[in-house]
Write an enzyme that holds these catalytic residues in place. Structure first.
Site, mmCIF file in Angstrom:
data_model
loop_
_atom_site.group_PDB
_atom_site.id
_atom_site.type_symbol
_atom_site.label_atom_id
_atom_site.label_comp_id
_atom_site.label_asym_id
_atom_site.label_seq_id
_atom_site.Cartn_x
_atom_site.Cartn_y
_atom_site.Cartn_z
ATOM 1 N N CYS A 153 27.856 18.325 7.938
ATOM 2 C CA CYS A 153 26.470 17.934 8.178
ATOM 3 C C CYS A 153 25.527 18.530 7.118
ATOM 4 O O CYS A 153 25.546 18.104 5.975
ATOM 5 C CB CYS A 153 26.047 18.309 9.593
ATOM 6 S SG CYS A 153 24.600 17.403 10.180
ATOM 7 N N HIS B 1 30.582 17.215 13.923
ATOM 8 C CA HIS B 1 30.493 18.495 14.621
ATOM 9 C C HIS B 1 31.556 18.536 15.720
ATOM 10 O O HIS B 1 32.394 17.664 15.831
ATOM 11 C CB HIS B 1 29.113 18.646 15.266
ATOM 12 C CG HIS B 1 27.992 18.796 14.292
ATOM 13 N ND1 HIS B 1 27.813 19.927 13.537
ATOM 14 C CD2 HIS B 1 26.975 17.949 13.964
ATOM 15 C CE1 HIS B 1 26.729 19.785 12.787
ATOM 16 N NE2 HIS B 1 26.201 18.604 13.023
#
Length: 252
Positions: free
Chosen positions: A97, A197
């Site tokens: 990310c 994630h």
């Protein structure tokens, strides 16, 4: 312990650690130790200037936009050049990310403010008004392990790859890089970037082993790994993958 040892650098853990991303470090350590390898983990924080050539595997997690801004001065103080040198040398990186976005040329906010990042790989990210959030799945090509990955994405940034830049995988369900072109992440040399994630590695043990194998191959010339008893992990992965693909996964 084995005479073979892998040193892992956990980069910026005090500011980049969303959604349990630290679990990736735990997963790598356990899968090395279960095979008898020695594993040393060091945290590399803001202001630290260690010799990055001593490390074999690097992890950078995700963070908010303002946390990425905090990192800019640290990267410009020399750490950014050292990270790029390690990438070019073929060291293994997993970046998630915000850590992934940092590898590109820049992040442009929805207000038009542009933050210059490392430019280690040819891509850029544009901030959007709508967050791309939910459980998702993507397929890796053979050179990245050839498995189907399950994860959780939550990002407003839309990442666009430069011509010739390889994505990490192809989106099966969800948004991926930008919600438009079905690409997810980047793969450059032994750098693997993703929006996943969750954390990504405990959910996808075959991908974890792929990273370990690449780190061992770079250091020792051979990345061959003995198989682990992963029946439960693989069954859980396949169950979640099925639910994501058929749209019955809760928590979106």
């Amino acid at each position: 312990m084995s005479e073979r040892k892998i040193k892992i650098a956990h980069m910026f853990p005090e500011v980049l650690n969303l959604y349990g991303d630290r679990g990736n470090i735990i997963c790598l350590k356990k899968r090395l130790e279960w095979r008898g390898f020695d594993c040393e983990i060091n945290e590399v924080k803001l202001g630290d200037q260690p010799d990055l050539t001593q490390y074999d595997l690097f992890f950078i997690g995700g963070g908010q936009d303002f946390e990425q801004e905090v990192l800019l001065n640290d990267l410009k103080a020399g750490k950014g050049d050292n990270i790029k040198a390690a990438i070019e040398d073929g060291k293994t990186f997993l970046v998630i990310c915000g850590g992934y976005q940092m590898m590109g040329h820049y992040y442009e906010t929805k207000e038009g403010e542009r933050m210059s990042f490392l430019g280690a790989v040819d891509f850029h990210t544009i901030g959007g008004d709508v967050r791309m959030i939910g459980n998702y799945a993507f397929r890796l090509p053979e050179e990245a392990g050839g498995t189907d990955i399950v994860g959780f994405e939550n990002h407003s940034g839309r990442t666009y790859l430069g011509e010739g830049t390889k994505p990490l995988g192809t989106v099966l369900s969800g948004y991926g890089n930008n919600g438009e072109d079905k690409t997810e992440g980047i793969h450059y040399k032994n750098l693997y970037g993703s929006y996943s994630h969750g954390p990504i590695l405990p959910k996808n043990p075959e991908f974890a082993d792929h990273l370990i194998s690449k780190a061992l191959e770079h250091k020792y010339g051979s990345g061959e790994l003995e198989p682990l008893a992963d029946a439960y992990e693989k069954a859980a992965h396949d169950h979640i993958l099925e639910k994501v693909l058929n749209g019955t996964m809760s928590g979106d």
